[in-house]
Design a protein around this motif. Structure first.
Motif, PDB file in Angstrom:
ATOM      1  N   ASN A  77      -2.606   1.519   4.239  1.00 42.06           N
ATOM      2  CA  ASN A  77      -1.235   1.405   4.731  1.00 42.06           C
ATOM      3  C   ASN A  77      -1.184   1.570   6.247  1.00 42.06           C
ATOM      4  OD1 ASN A  77       1.824   1.733   4.776  1.00 42.06           O
ATOM      5  ND2 ASN A  77       1.208   3.800   5.330  1.00 42.06           N
ATOM      6  N   SER A 117       1.957   6.491  -6.927  1.00 45.49           N
ATOM      7  CA  SER A 117       0.834   7.314  -7.386  1.00 45.49           C
ATOM      8  C   SER A 117       1.189   8.787  -7.222  1.00 45.49           C
ATOM      9  CB  SER A 117      -0.425   6.979  -6.595  1.00 45.49           C
ATOM     10  OG  SER A 117      -1.501   7.799  -6.996  1.00 45.49           O
ATOM     11  N   ALA A 134       2.502   1.608  -3.472  1.00 48.04           N
ATOM     12  CA  ALA A 134       1.502   2.036  -4.455  1.00 48.04           C
ATOM     13  C   ALA A 134       1.163   3.513  -4.268  1.00 48.04           C
ATOM     14  CB  ALA A 134       0.236   1.187  -4.324  1.00 48.04           C
ATOM     15  N   ALA A 135       1.046   3.937  -3.013  1.00 46.34           N
ATOM     16  CA  ALA A 135       0.744   5.339  -2.717  1.00 46.34           C
ATOM     17  C   ALA A 135       1.883   6.247  -3.177  1.00 46.34           C
ATOM     18  CB  ALA A 135       0.508   5.516  -1.224  1.00 46.34           C
ATOM     19  N   LEU A 190      -5.449   9.812  -5.158  1.00 46.93           N
ATOM     20  CA  LEU A 190      -5.288   8.372  -4.990  1.00 46.93           C
ATOM     21  C   LEU A 190      -4.117   8.066  -4.056  1.00 46.93           C
ATOM     22  CD1 LEU A 190      -6.217   5.532  -5.865  1.00 46.93           C
ATOM     23  CD2 LEU A 190      -4.594   5.703  -7.774  1.00 46.93           C
ATOM     24  N   TYR A 191      -3.061   8.849  -4.169  1.00 47.14           N
ATOM     25  CA  TYR A 191      -1.889   8.673  -3.298  1.00 47.14           C
ATOM     26  C   TYR A 191      -2.286   8.721  -1.831  1.00 47.14           C
ATOM     27  CZ  TYR A 191       0.935  11.820  -0.315  1.00 47.14           C
ATOM     28  OH  TYR A 191       1.486  12.488   0.754  1.00 47.14           O
ATOM     29  N   LEU A 224      -4.612   5.780  -0.739  1.00 44.54           N
ATOM     30  CA  LEU A 224      -3.902   4.508  -0.566  1.00 44.54           C
ATOM     31  C   LEU A 224      -3.147   4.432   0.747  1.00 44.54           C
ATOM     32  CD1 LEU A 224      -2.556   3.934  -4.197  1.00 44.54           C
ATOM     33  CD2 LEU A 224      -4.155   2.463  -2.954  1.00 44.54           C
ATOM     34  N   TYR A 225      -2.901   5.587   1.352  1.00 41.98           N
ATOM     35  CA  TYR A 225      -2.211   5.574   2.634  1.00 41.98           C
ATOM     36  C   TYR A 225      -3.121   5.092   3.766  1.00 41.98           C
ATOM     37  CZ  TYR A 225       2.576   7.193   2.283  1.00 41.98           C
ATOM     38  OH  TYR A 225       3.930   7.250   2.053  1.00 41.98           O
ATOM     39  N   PHE A 263       0.827  -1.200   0.000  1.00 35.37           N
ATOM     40  CA  PHE A 263       0.000   0.000   0.000  1.00 35.37           C
ATOM     41  C   PHE A 263       0.867   1.258   0.000  1.00 35.37           C
ATOM     42  CE2 PHE A 263      -2.496  -3.246   2.365  1.00 35.37           C
ATOM     43  CZ  PHE A 263      -3.476  -3.441   1.407  1.00 35.37           C
TER      44      PHE A 263
END
Length: 213
Positions: free
Chosen positions: A166, A12, A8-9, A158-159, A162-163, A5
């Protein structure tokens, strides 16, 4: 600790910055892009990564990311000033002094330790949670935006979204609960919620973006 996660963040976030720089460089225009939001993000990164001055390097990955975010923020501001022909009639009129002032107060009130680094870090979290407001205000004011600019805003939102998984992962895997990051992250994600819905309805389904009148 890195996890899927977090990675990915971060990527992004990297994508959002590269999309923005590419958009400005290719169109030679800053139309629809808020300089004030970019200035706020520069302040966020500089105050959050003050530990670079103390040479407190936790990992090569973190250090490179920190340097990239600070450097790219400065470069983006440089590009925007270069391609902004005139500030006359500039629609980017959001009063960011209230965002900065409020974040200073919240940073002083809510932190894990009353020290320069900890207060600056807390300040950066609160400021980042609202830094997108000038950009969203400008988008609302103009009613539409270039697709690359819209993709940039989506990737940036989105960043932060996605956290959230996480933080949950880190709580269950490491027993680490960072309430400041969670609260400010949720605030930031909520600010994007309406944009995400419109992005899906307009960009994903029709390939164009215009706010409903």
């Amino acid at each position: 600790m890195l996890n899927v996660f977090r990675i990915a963040a971060d990527f992004s976030h990297l994508a959002s910055i590269l999309i923005l720089i590419h958009s400005i460089s290719t169109t030679k225009s800053t139309k629809g892009i808020s300089l004030k939001t970019q200035v706020l993000y520069a302040i966020v990164f500089i105050t959050r990564y003050l530990d670079l001055i103390t040479l407190n390097f936790s990992s090569v990955y973190n250090t490179l990311m920190k340097l990239f975010f600070i450097g790219s923020s400065g470069y983006t501001i440089h590009l925007m000033k270069k391609h902004t022909k005139s500030i006359e009639g500039n629609p980017d009129i959001f009063q960011i002094k209230w965002l900065v002032g409020g974040s200073v107060i919240l940073g002083l009130l809510f932190n894990y330790k009353l020290s320069i680094l900890e207060v600056a870090w807390s300040f950066s979290l609160w400021l980042e949670s609202v830094a997108i407001l000038p950009q969203l205000f400008l988008l609302q004011k103009e009613g539409q935006g270039e697709l690359l600019t819209i993709h940039y805003i989506f990737a940036l939102g989105l960043y932060r979204a996605l956290y959230i998984p996480n933080w949950f992962y880190r709580y269950f895997a490491e027993g680490r609960l960072d309430l400041l990051s969670i609260i400010t992250g949720i605030i930031q994600t909520l600010l994007y919620s309406d944009f995400f819905y419109i992005y899906y309805k307009k960009v994903v389904q029709t390939g164009s973006f215009a706010l409903p009148q």
